[in-house]
Design a protein around this motif. Structure first.
Motif, short mmCIF file in Angstrom:
data_model
loop_
_atom_site.label_atom_id
_atom_site.label_comp_id
_atom_site.label_asym_id
_atom_site.label_seq_id
_atom_site.Cartn_x
_atom_site.Cartn_y
_atom_site.Cartn_z
N ASP A 157 0.85 -1.19 0.00
CA ASP A 157 0.00 0.00 0.00
C ASP A 157 0.89 1.24 0.00
O ASP A 157 1.98 1.23 0.53
N GLY A 158 0.38 2.29 -0.64
CA GLY A 158 1.12 3.54 -0.67
C GLY A 158 2.47 3.38 -1.36
O GLY A 158 2.61 2.73 -2.39
N ASP A 159 3.51 3.99 -0.78
CA ASP A 159 4.86 3.94 -1.34
C ASP A 159 5.41 2.53 -1.35
O ASP A 159 6.31 2.22 -2.14
N ALA A 160 4.87 1.66 -0.53
CA ALA A 160 5.38 0.29 -0.43
C ALA A 160 5.12 -0.50 -1.71
O ALA A 160 5.75 -1.53 -1.95
N ARG A 161 4.22 -0.03 -2.57
CA ARG A 161 3.94 -0.77 -3.80
C ARG A 161 5.18 -0.89 -4.68
O ARG A 161 5.46 -1.94 -5.24
N SER A 162 5.90 0.21 -4.81
CA SER A 162 7.11 0.17 -5.64
C SER A 162 8.15 -0.75 -5.01
O SER A 162 8.87 -1.45 -5.72
N LYS A 163 8.21 -0.74 -3.66
CA LYS A 163 9.15 -1.64 -2.98
C LYS A 163 8.75 -3.09 -3.23
O LYS A 163 9.60 -3.96 -3.42
N ALA A 164 7.43 -3.37 -3.20
CA ALA A 164 6.95 -4.72 -3.44
C ALA A 164 7.30 -5.16 -4.85
O ALA A 164 7.69 -6.31 -5.09
N GLY A 165 7.17 -4.25 -5.84
CA GLY A 165 7.53 -4.58 -7.21
C GLY A 165 8.99 -4.91 -7.35
O GLY A 165 9.36 -5.89 -8.02
N ALA A 166 9.85 -4.12 -6.70
CA ALA A 166 11.29 -4.37 -6.76
C ALA A 166 11.63 -5.69 -6.08
O ALA A 166 12.49 -6.45 -6.55
N GLY A 168 4.61 -7.07 -10.03
CA GLY A 168 4.87 -7.31 -8.61
C GLY A 168 4.16 -6.31 -7.72
O GLY A 168 3.67 -6.66 -6.63
N ALA A 169 4.07 -5.06 -8.18
CA ALA A 169 3.40 -4.03 -7.39
C ALA A 169 1.90 -4.25 -7.34
O ALA A 169 1.22 -3.73 -6.46
#
Length: 777
Positions: free
Chosen positions: A119-128, A160-161
């Motif tokens: 959720d939020g900014d964590a989506r890009s982290k999840a994709g990476a 991934g995101a």
């Protein structure tokens, strides 16, 4: 959580949560997992039946001897599992929620990651993180390199995101346990390395690799259907998609020729299929009987059973990816001279040298046999050797069906050059039913019904079905055309040329009917369209164990879209199994599914082209629609679409048993009724609760146990469904110990009269039978 140990949002049970965290400070990382899970549980399950005080009581009992944090957390999970009952079935979801926290903590630790939230900014982290995971698994040889070669870094991170971890809440404890044990990617030491949602996305990416410019959206669409549990794929697809050895097809069927070379080639083909996790069907109806001539020497042939025993030994020797013993169904015609011995090869009495306990026998019946069993059971039935018929007549009796077969059968009976083994029909029936009650087999294949409704009869014949009796596709034997010795330089090579024949392949998926809102205008059609597209992609993206399989699969592009959750859906809608309402509902629902599937295949043909043998088929001529009585504007539109655009897939629908994948979807298996509404299953030293899906006061009365159901209703419903299924369906008969042979024969005859093409197991209350895993779509 605040300093007092109270967790906000958990009022009413906060005393237990505070007590648990205070008393279990030694749980270390497990305390955080417990806090998160228990908070969520209090919010999702506020009913008194799911009070955490009940969990506390059971936990105190089970954790008494636990000395380490992991054991105590396991005791907490086991407490929820053991609280699952007919009155409180949702404890299985609570157990799953607790299990998930532990599972994710373990995966995070193994991968050195902090969080999986998206959720939020964590989506890009999840994709990476997802991209790094695929890179690592590829480097370790656990993902196929083709995934990274096919998808860009940006595409992988975008997908991934979009992974949705909240869909883990759809799992029961049983479904999560099975998924984690058997389907997620593990290290060579057996440690899980991907989460269930990452698994679904990895499979979706594999099946969308060749989707073109919009393949990212296609992959997400596939993921959406799989992760929502509206659609399940067969076990080989779930297990092997994204991996280096990506054999995705479920079952294969071979026609065994009547030659030493051909028989051993078929056995070798079975070994190769089993090596990569596939099940096999083998048609032995062309093999000469005991005492048949070999090169003119009378009485030399050893008969079918000797070769069946070799198939039996191959099944034992070549297991399915080290996970389970190989599985093979062996099929014989009811007029074959070796039939009596064939019917006794799994029973417990008789000469053990004539036994083959590890195969699954099936018998192929013409209409004539069932007419005699119904109207003139004392009539003689004549068993003959196919080789003798071929020698005397110049044609093979098994190559015909219907009225033409009957005419030729009586010609053979009257030909003195062909020896006969004549028995009363009732004696054949007695042997069949005795084996069925004792072993659950032989399976039933009604060959005239199958071939009469075969949409591709212009290009061949169907001799038998597969291991789970849902596949019905054209078959023909492989044949060695020539053998040539070539010399190049100092080396000598022997080159053999083989005519491929039709080596049947089945690619399976199942609609989870209980998880689909069929009242929503387009959801069912959308899921069907996604399934057809995914299965068509399987044909191009699987790794074939044999070149013959690839040739047949590419030419016919056959798929098998089926269903699970049938009883689940009936119970949700308050439809009694034994009712006219059930029959009307089945007829309408499967017609709707079929229409959506044919439309989806025609739309794919407009995009990608038709299968090779479309011209002249019942699809092309319109006979397919006429035979089934399809009329009205919606069918007229589909018929016109097929005529104009063609059809992508030669066969489209087949209903598999789905014994494993239905557990993952938290629904009922195939088109079967539930065995019991609730029971405790012993598995590897532990007790596992099995509750009918969405069991409640409103659904309970519509979950009638399988052995309590009048089987004639099941056969009537199967007949309604069969009209809309171009292949077949895995239909079991559930019989009680008080049923006579006459009662069971009446069910076999009714199945034939209702137009049911095949029957799977006869499940007596006193008998346990082994499910086919390969077709667990």
């Amino acid at each position: 959580m605040n300093s007092s140990g109270h967790i906000p949002g958990a009022e009413g049970d906060s005393s237990f949560l505070g007590w648990f965290l205070e008393s279990e400070r030694g749980l270390d990382g497990y305390a955080k997992a417990a806090a998160s899970a228990l908070t969520d549980i209090s919010r999702r399950f506020p009913e008194p039946l799911y009070s955490l005080e009940r969990l506390k009581e059971r936990y105190l009992s089970l954790s008494a001897g636990a000395s380490v944090p992991s054991e105590r957390y396991s005791a907490l999970i086991r407490s929820a599992v053991e609280l699952t009952s007919m009155d409180a079935p949702k404890w299985e979801y609570i157990a799953a929620r607790l299990e998930l926290e532990s599972f994710y903590a373990g995966v995070r630790k193994t991968r050195g990651e902090q969080d999986f939230s998206a959720d939020g900014d964590a989506r890009s982290k999840a994709g990476a993180a997802f991209r790094r995971l695929i890179e690592k698994l590829t480097e370790d040889g656990l993902y196929g390199s083709y995934v990274l070669e096919s998808w860009s870094r940006e595409e992988i991170e975008e997908l991934g995101a979009r992974i949705d971890p909240s869909r883990d809440s759809l799992f029961t404890w049983s479904s999560l346990d099975l998924l984690v044990r058997r389907y997620v990617v593990r290290s060579r030491e057996g440690i899980p390395l991907e989460t269930p949602q990452e698994m679904f996305m990895g499979i979706a990416m594999h099946l969308a690799m060749k989707e073109g410019a919009d393949r990212t959206e296609a992959a997400f669409r596939f993921y959406d259907e799989l992760s929502s549990l509206r659609l399940t794929l067969a076990t080989p697809t779930l297990s092997n998609a994204r991996k280096p050895f990506h054999q995705l097809s479920s079952c294969f069927i071979d026609t065994v020729p009547d030659s030493l070379e051909g028989i051993y080639r078929s056995l070798d083909s079975f070994a190769q299929v089993s090596k990569f996790g596939g099940g096999m069907g083998m048609y032995f109806g062309k093999v000469r009987a005991v005492g048949g001539p070999i090169r003119g020497f009378k009485g030399a042939a050893g008969g079918v059973l000797r070769w069946v025993k070799l198939a039996n030994d191959t099944a034992v020797a070549v297991d399915q990816l080290g996970m389970r013993q190989g599985s093979v169904a062996v099929w014989l015609d009811v007029w074959h001279k070796d039939l009596p011995e064939f019917l006794q090869m799994k029973t417990n009495n008789g000469d053990d040298r004539m036994k083959a306990h590890d195969v699954f026998p099936g018998v192929c019946y013409p209409d004539l046999f069932w007419r005699l069993a119904r109207d003139s059971i004392d009539s003689l039935w004549h068993l003959m050797c196919p080789h003798e018929i071929l020698t005397a007549k110049g044609w093979a009796l098994e190559d015909f069906w219907g009225e033409e077969w009957e005419k030729r059968y009586f010609e053979c009976v009257q030909d003195d050059r062909i020896s006969r083994r004549s028995l009363p029909v009732k004696e054949i029936v007695r042997l069949v039913l005795r084996s069925a009650v004792e072993t659950g087999t032989p399976f039933v294949f009604n060959r005239d019904l199958v071939n009469r409704m075969n949409p591709n009869s212009h290009k061949g014949i169907i001799y038998c079905s597969n291991l789970c009796t849902e596949i019905a596709q054209n078959m023909s034997a492989m044949e060695t055309v020539s053998s040539e010795t070539l010399q190049e330089g100092g080396s000598v090579q022997v080159v053999e040329t083989t005519r491929a024949g039709d080596f049947v392949v089945c690619n399976l998926a199942s609609l989870s009917l209980g998880n689909i809102d069929i009242d929503e205008p387009v959801q069912l059609e959308r899921t069907v369209a996604a399934a057809v597209r995914m299965l068509d992609n399987v044909i191009d993206l699987t790794m074939y164990p044999l070149p013959y399989a690839q040739i047949t699969n590419s030419a016919w592009r056959a798929i098998g879209l089926g269903t699970s959750g049938y009883h689940h859906l009936l119970a949700k809608r308050g439809i009694p199994w034994e009712s006219e309402a059930h029959l009307e509902f089945a007829d309408a629902l499967f017609e709707r599914i079929n229409r959506a599937a044919v439309r989806a295949s025609a739309e794919l043909a407009a995009e990608r082209g038709s299968y090779s043998h479309f011209a002249g088929s019942d699809w092309a001529t319109g006979e397919y629609f006429r035979k089934r009585g399809y009329a009205g504007p919606r069918w007229d539109e589909v018929r016109s679409l097929v005529r104009e655009k063609g059809l992508r897939n030669g066969w489209i629908m087949a209903v598999a048993p789905t014994s494993s994948t239905s557990i993952i979807a938290g629904t009922t298996a195939g088109v079967d009724p539930v065995m019991k509404k609730f029971f405790l299953e012993e598995k590897k030293g532990r007790t596992v609760p099995r509750a009918a899906p969405e069991l409640s006061l409103s659904t309970m009365w519509f979950y009638k146990n399988a052995h309590q159901i009048d089987q004639s209703w099941s056969l009537r419903a199967a007949g309604k469904r069969q009209r809309h299924i171009d292949q077949s369906q895995s239909v079991n008969l559930y019989v009680t110990t008080d049923k006579s042979f006459r009662d069971l024969l009446a069910l076999y005859i009714q199945a034939w009269e209702e137009g049911v093409k095949t029957l799977y197991y006869v499940r007596s209350q006193s008998l346990e039978v082994e499910e086919c895993e390969s077709c667990s779509s």
